[in-house]
Design a protein around this motif. Structure first.
Motif, short mmCIF file in Angstrom:
data_model
loop_
_atom_site.label_atom_id
_atom_site.label_comp_id
_atom_site.label_asym_id
_atom_site.label_seq_id
_atom_site.Cartn_x
_atom_site.Cartn_y
_atom_site.Cartn_z
N ALA A 1 6.43 -1.33 -8.41
CA ALA A 1 5.24 -0.51 -8.71
C ALA A 1 4.95 0.45 -7.56
O ALA A 1 4.63 1.62 -7.78
CB ALA A 1 4.03 -1.40 -8.98
N ALA A 2 5.08 -0.04 -6.33
CA ALA A 2 4.84 0.81 -5.16
C ALA A 2 5.84 1.96 -5.13
O ALA A 2 5.48 3.11 -4.82
CB ALA A 2 4.92 -0.01 -3.89
N ARG B 1 -4.81 10.80 3.10
CA ARG B 1 -5.32 11.57 1.97
C ARG B 1 -5.61 10.68 0.77
O ARG B 1 -6.56 10.88 0.06
CB ARG B 1 -4.32 12.65 1.55
N GLN B 2 -4.74 9.68 0.55
CA GLN B 2 -4.86 8.79 -0.60
C GLN B 2 -4.21 7.46 -0.25
O GLN B 2 -3.16 7.43 0.39
CB GLN B 2 -4.14 9.41 -1.80
N VAL B 3 -4.83 6.36 -0.67
CA VAL B 3 -4.26 5.02 -0.50
C VAL B 3 -4.35 4.31 -1.84
O VAL B 3 -5.41 4.26 -2.45
CB VAL B 3 -5.02 4.22 0.58
N VAL B 4 -3.21 3.78 -2.29
CA VAL B 4 -3.15 3.08 -3.57
C VAL B 4 -2.49 1.72 -3.34
O VAL B 4 -1.45 1.64 -2.67
CB VAL B 4 -2.34 3.88 -4.61
N GLY B 5 -3.07 0.66 -3.89
CA GLY B 5 -2.49 -0.67 -3.78
C GLY B 5 -1.57 -0.96 -4.95
O GLY B 5 -1.77 -0.48 -6.06
N ALA B 6 -0.53 -1.76 -4.70
CA ALA B 6 0.41 -2.18 -5.75
C ALA B 6 0.76 -3.64 -5.52
O ALA B 6 0.82 -4.11 -4.39
CB ALA B 6 1.67 -1.32 -5.69
N SER B 7 0.99 -4.37 -6.61
CA SER B 7 1.28 -5.80 -6.51
C SER B 7 2.77 -6.10 -6.41
O SER B 7 3.14 -7.23 -6.14
CB SER B 7 0.68 -6.54 -7.71
N SER B 8 3.63 -5.11 -6.62
CA SER B 8 5.07 -5.34 -6.50
C SER B 8 5.72 -4.12 -5.84
O SER B 8 5.18 -3.02 -5.85
CB SER B 8 5.70 -5.56 -7.87
N ARG B 9 6.90 -4.36 -5.30
CA ARG B 9 7.65 -3.27 -4.66
C ARG B 9 8.03 -2.20 -5.68
O ARG B 9 8.01 -1.00 -5.40
CB ARG B 9 8.90 -3.83 -3.98
N ALA C 1 4.14 -2.86 3.38
CA ALA C 1 3.97 -4.23 2.87
C ALA C 1 2.83 -4.89 3.64
O ALA C 1 2.80 -4.84 4.87
CB ALA C 1 5.25 -5.03 3.04
N VAL C 2 1.89 -5.48 2.92
CA VAL C 2 0.79 -6.21 3.56
C VAL C 2 0.77 -7.61 2.98
O VAL C 2 0.97 -7.80 1.78
CB VAL C 2 -0.58 -5.51 3.36
N GLY C 3 0.55 -8.60 3.81
CA GLY C 3 0.58 -9.98 3.35
C GLY C 3 2.01 -10.48 3.28
O GLY C 3 2.96 -9.75 3.51
N ARG C 4 2.16 -11.75 2.95
CA ARG C 4 3.48 -12.36 2.85
C ARG C 4 3.54 -13.23 1.63
O ARG C 4 2.55 -13.80 1.20
CB ARG C 4 3.75 -13.23 4.06
N ARG C 5 4.72 -13.36 1.07
CA ARG C 5 4.93 -14.30 -0.05
C ARG C 5 5.10 -15.69 0.54
O ARG C 5 5.89 -15.90 1.43
CB ARG C 5 6.19 -13.93 -0.82
N HIS C 6 4.37 -16.63 -0.01
CA HIS C 6 4.51 -18.02 0.41
C HIS C 6 5.25 -18.78 -0.67
O HIS C 6 5.07 -18.53 -1.86
CB HIS C 6 3.13 -18.65 0.66
N LEU D 1 0.86 -1.17 0.00
CA LEU D 1 0.00 0.00 0.00
C LEU D 1 0.90 1.23 0.00
O LEU D 1 1.89 1.29 0.74
CB LEU D 1 -0.89 0.03 1.24
N VAL D 2 0.55 2.19 -0.82
CA VAL D 2 1.24 3.47 -0.82
C VAL D 2 0.24 4.46 -0.24
O VAL D 2 -0.86 4.62 -0.75
CB VAL D 2 1.67 3.90 -2.24
N VAL D 3 0.62 5.09 0.87
CA VAL D 3 -0.30 5.93 1.62
C VAL D 3 0.24 7.36 1.66
O VAL D 3 1.39 7.59 2.03
CB VAL D 3 -0.48 5.39 3.06
N LEU D 4 -0.60 8.29 1.29
CA LEU D 4 -0.28 9.73 1.38
C LEU D 4 -1.03 10.26 2.59
O LEU D 4 -2.26 10.13 2.67
CB LEU D 4 -0.73 10.45 0.10
N THR D 5 -0.30 10.79 3.57
CA THR D 5 -0.92 11.27 4.80
C THR D 5 -0.56 12.72 5.08
O THR D 5 0.42 13.24 4.55
CB THR D 5 -0.48 10.43 6.03
N ASP D 6 -1.37 13.36 5.92
CA ASP D 6 -1.05 14.69 6.42
C ASP D 6 -0.06 14.54 7.56
O ASP D 6 -0.18 13.63 8.38
CB ASP D 6 -2.30 15.39 6.96
#
Length: 75
Positions: free
Chosen positions: A39-40, A29-37, A64-69, A5-10
């Motif tokens: 892209a993030a 302010r904004q949250v965007v998901g990405a499937s790779s580092r 980073a959210v979740g884990r690679r198995h 997750l890429v998060v833009l905060t105040d």
């Protein structure tokens, strides 16, 4: 699979001696998901070009959210 997750905060002023993101997180302010580092990092770079981020009023976080198995790491 690890997602990001890429998060833009105040940015908030420091209250007390430290900031506790768990009990009182900064306003998102904004949250965007990405499937790779990669892209993030590209998304974060675009956010970092914003005037409010460059002025220090907002910040960008890559989480980073979740884990690679099955990637050779133990569960």
């Amino acid at each position: 699979m690890t997602r990001f997750l890429v998060v833009l905060t105040d940015v908030r002023p420091v209250e007390g001696e430290f900031r506790d993101e768990r009990s009182c997180p900064e306003r998102r302010r904004q949250v965007v998901g990405a499937s790779s580092r990669e892209a993030a990092d590209r998304i974060a770079g675009a956010f970092m070009a914003l005037g409010m981020v460059r002025a220090g009023r907002q910040r960008v976080k890559v989480i980073a959210v979740g884990r690679r198995h099955g990637a050779g790491t133990p569960d």
